[in-house]
Design an enzyme around this catalytic site. Sequence first.
Site, PDB file in Angstrom:
ATOM      1  N   ASN A   3       0.800  -1.228   0.000  1.00  0.00           N
ATOM      2  CA  ASN A   3       0.000   0.000   0.000  1.00  0.00           C
ATOM      3  C   ASN A   3       0.831   1.275   0.000  1.00  0.00           C
ATOM      4  O   ASN A   3       0.373   2.319  -0.426  1.00  0.00           O
ATOM      5  CB  ASN A   3      -0.959   0.020   1.195  1.00  0.00           C
ATOM      6  CG  ASN A   3      -0.301  -0.373   2.485  1.00  0.00           C
ATOM      7  OD1 ASN A   3       0.250  -1.474   2.593  1.00  0.00           O
ATOM      8  ND2 ASN A   3      -0.313   0.504   3.464  1.00  0.00           N
ATOM      9  N   GLN A   6      -4.753  -4.007  -2.210  1.00  0.00           N
ATOM     10  CA  GLN A   6      -4.262  -3.018  -3.184  1.00  0.00           C
ATOM     11  C   GLN A   6      -4.086  -3.618  -4.574  1.00  0.00           C
ATOM     12  O   GLN A   6      -3.618  -2.937  -5.492  1.00  0.00           O
ATOM     13  CB  GLN A   6      -2.931  -2.421  -2.705  1.00  0.00           C
ATOM     14  CG  GLN A   6      -3.013  -1.678  -1.377  1.00  0.00           C
ATOM     15  CD  GLN A   6      -3.802  -0.379  -1.443  1.00  0.00           C
ATOM     16  OE1 GLN A   6      -4.117   0.121  -2.531  1.00  0.00           O
ATOM     17  NE2 GLN A   6      -4.138   0.173  -0.285  1.00  0.00           N
ATOM     18  N   CYS A  29      -2.699   4.869   6.265  1.00  0.00           N
ATOM     19  CA  CYS A  29      -3.515   3.811   6.880  1.00  0.00           C
ATOM     20  C   CYS A  29      -3.056   3.568   8.309  1.00  0.00           C
ATOM     21  O   CYS A  29      -3.812   3.130   9.136  1.00  0.00           O
ATOM     22  CB  CYS A  29      -3.418   2.522   6.095  1.00  0.00           C
ATOM     23  SG  CYS A  29      -3.412   2.755   4.332  1.00  0.00           S
TER      24      CYS A  29
HETATM   25  N1  PLP Z   1      -4.422  -4.163   3.818  1.00  0.00           N
HETATM   26  C1  PLP Z   1      -3.935  -3.204   3.037  1.00  0.00           C
HETATM   27  C2  PLP Z   1      -2.788  -3.495   2.123  1.00  0.00           C
HETATM   28  C3  PLP Z   1      -4.482  -1.936   3.081  1.00  0.00           C
HETATM   29  O1  PLP Z   1      -3.993  -0.962   2.287  1.00  0.00           O
HETATM   30  C4  PLP Z   1      -5.555  -1.691   3.960  1.00  0.00           C
HETATM   31  C5  PLP Z   1      -6.123  -0.320   4.078  1.00  0.00           C
HETATM   32  O2  PLP Z   1      -5.529   0.603   4.523  1.00  0.00           O
HETATM   33  C6  PLP Z   1      -6.048  -2.723   4.754  1.00  0.00           C
HETATM   34  C7  PLP Z   1      -5.449  -3.949   4.655  1.00  0.00           C
HETATM   35  C8  PLP Z   1      -7.230  -2.509   5.684  1.00  0.00           C
HETATM   36  O3  PLP Z   1      -8.406  -2.378   4.909  1.00  0.00           O
HETATM   37  P1  PLP Z   1      -9.810  -1.896   5.502  1.00  0.00           P
HETATM   38  O4  PLP Z   1      -9.736  -0.424   5.596  1.00  0.00           O
HETATM   39  O5  PLP Z   1     -10.837  -2.320   4.492  1.00  0.00           O
HETATM   40  O6  PLP Z   1     -10.037  -2.581   6.798  1.00  0.00           O
END
Ligand code: PLP
Length: 747
Positions: free
Chosen positions: A166, A196, A345
């Site tokens: 990400n 992603q 994130c």
């Molecule tokens: N995994 C990855 C690679 C992400 O980019 C994200 C989001 O930031 C997540 C997991 C978590 O996703 P969610 O926001 O749908 O819980």
Amino acid sequence: MFTPIDPHLHQPQVYLDANATTAVLPEIADIVSHTMQVCFGNPSSSHITGIKAKHLMEETRQLAKQVIGAQTGHILFTSGATEGIQTAIVSALLAIKEHDIAEPILMYGATEHKAVPNTLAHWNSVLGINATMMAISVDQDGLLDHDFIAEHVGQALMICTMAVNNETGVCQDLALLEQVIRANNPSVAWMVDCVQALGKLDLAISETTIDYAPFSGHKLYAPKGIGFLYIREHSPYTPFIAGGGQESGMRSGTENLPGIAGLNRLFSLLIDPQQSVFKPHQQLHSYREQLEKALRSVFPKIVFNHRFDLSVPTTLNFAVKNISSKEIMDLFDAAGIRVSAGSACSSGASRSYVLDAMSVDNWQSENAIRLSFGPAATQVEIDEACKRITQLKSVLASACLVISDSQVTEQEVCALGLSQYKHQGACCWLFVTDEKEAVIIDPIIELLPRLMNVIQGQKLTLKAMLATHQHAHDEPLASYYSLAGLTQPDNLDLLGWPNQIDDIQIGRYQLMRISTPGHNENSVSYLLMDQDKVVICFCGDLILPGGLGRTNLDDSDPAQMYDSLLSLSQRLSSDSVLCSSHDYAQSFAIDWHSQQAINPLLNHVVTQQIDKQEFIKQKQASDQSLAAQVEYFCGAVVSPASHSLVEKSLPAALSLIAEEGAILLDIRESYEHSASQLATLLNINEQHVRNVPLNRISDAIWQKRLDPKQSYVLICRSGNRSRQACLNLQQLGFEQVYNIRGGLALL
Ligand code: PLP
């Protein structure tokens, strides 16, 4: 109450943070809304409204399988990827709880999204499995170490990797990874975070032995709160949410039908070769090239933190030496370009653990900026993004953040006067005269490249680089000169003052030195004199805004501090501005009068209400209470009182400006101010807008460019910096200062 933003009044934004989240596409929003209002049934109801809902849900499940190439296996609708990750990890760990591995491990990629290792560690502990957590290192390109996996995966209870990172967009070679995993452990549960990858990579998931693959809707134009999890046929499964038995008992709770309908439309768009929403790979590559070119034109020394040939084209992660990610973020935000520093994130991170895992240089990790767009981006949007990025060139040059050949007028003046530079708790000061003569007081090693950029970029003559005392945390003076690329003059004392010289002429000012021991034995203060008057006093750690320097160090002496304070008081005027080498109270600017008003101990010394013995007693007591507070290493402070602060909504502030002649004071950095054209944005007269960045409030005060009788409404991006500045101006005796609640973000 949440007030929806009127898109017509809102500053048009260029959104380049798609890896954090995306706007819902209009056609997806339409069907979501339709499903909430018209096709709103509960899929468990047996009447026709329920049957329609169930049909929509099952159709979406089939489309999901088609999109990810899953001929077999299950698709489970979840609230998002984080829930999918929980479900997968709990299922896998419960199934292998009774293992016979001597030293079990849980493996995960070092660059995984934090949702993965944190979930693994949580359930490892809650379920009492107590396996060792083992991060799989990556190489400098961000690719997993396959030898390491081969060596350890035999003992793994589970292995978690990701398809696309990400922060960097780096793609793992899943086919190769699978060979390594399965050759060494045919049965280990394998989760691949595909968040992603959706819409950016072709996935043929049933052709792999991936057991679990979580996905998220909001990363690809569907609403937040919907996602799905692929579970391979026969892979272990335990419902994570029990209840009414929905989703065939695999995940209870009434299904999020509007979200599922959104996914339905998204999948249809992804599958339909005729649709024009999602751009072909070639086009996405061309978008990346255009953005790269625009960035290079603004930041000639830009470094990209990942290899483009190993990454999806929709993510660019870069760093610029000597420009922090916060500065770039603020600048881009002010220009209406939304990007993220490192990873949005995992909030609060000041450096990137992903880039650290890739062993990039420290500064690259600290200064990292991620720019990401979605596969539905249009050429018009990319053109606008490139245009706005390119326009930042002159703004950056005028703020001296990059050296430029251009002779922009602001560039000539941007450092004139007094500027405060901060690094962590420490402050350093640059003073520049109209004749372009400069002095640096209390230089900070980490800030020297930035200061030299200003000095060289504006062709300033550096007359001296002076310390007010030998800080406990300091490098020798020679290091400063060598880092600055300057030859150190021969005849300097330890603090940088030329031997046998009483004052240094800087333009029309004289800089004098007086001995002010107390915090340290050798502490001095530098007095900037305009004829006979002290306009600025660089007092080091003798006096801190709202406090006094510590006097319990090895070479401190409170008795000497008492004498030093009295000796200063004979020289300073009430409006002399004090510049300390720390600003723990975030006061930014302080003068001799206001310093005494907020610092009773100082006031009692100056007005001779207490004698030396009493001062020593009180000072020692205050130093003792400070002993435990390592963050205030050099002295005690009192924070400005906030009870009298008045906050205004933006409309109320605008009417103060229109009706009562208040001035809008933008306290953001000059590069943010120049990038956002406030007068036009807020439809007010240019004459009612002023920019005084926090680090230049001292300058505005000593030059008397702010009038305590005038009323000011202060603005910044979120209302936080301006709140601090309001408190500061109140301390300085300004009575009519108001903060704009929520700042520009609520416009
Ligand atoms: N995994 C990855 C690679 C992400 O980019 C994200 C989001 O930031 C997540 C997991 C978590 O996703 P969610 O926001 O749908 O819980």
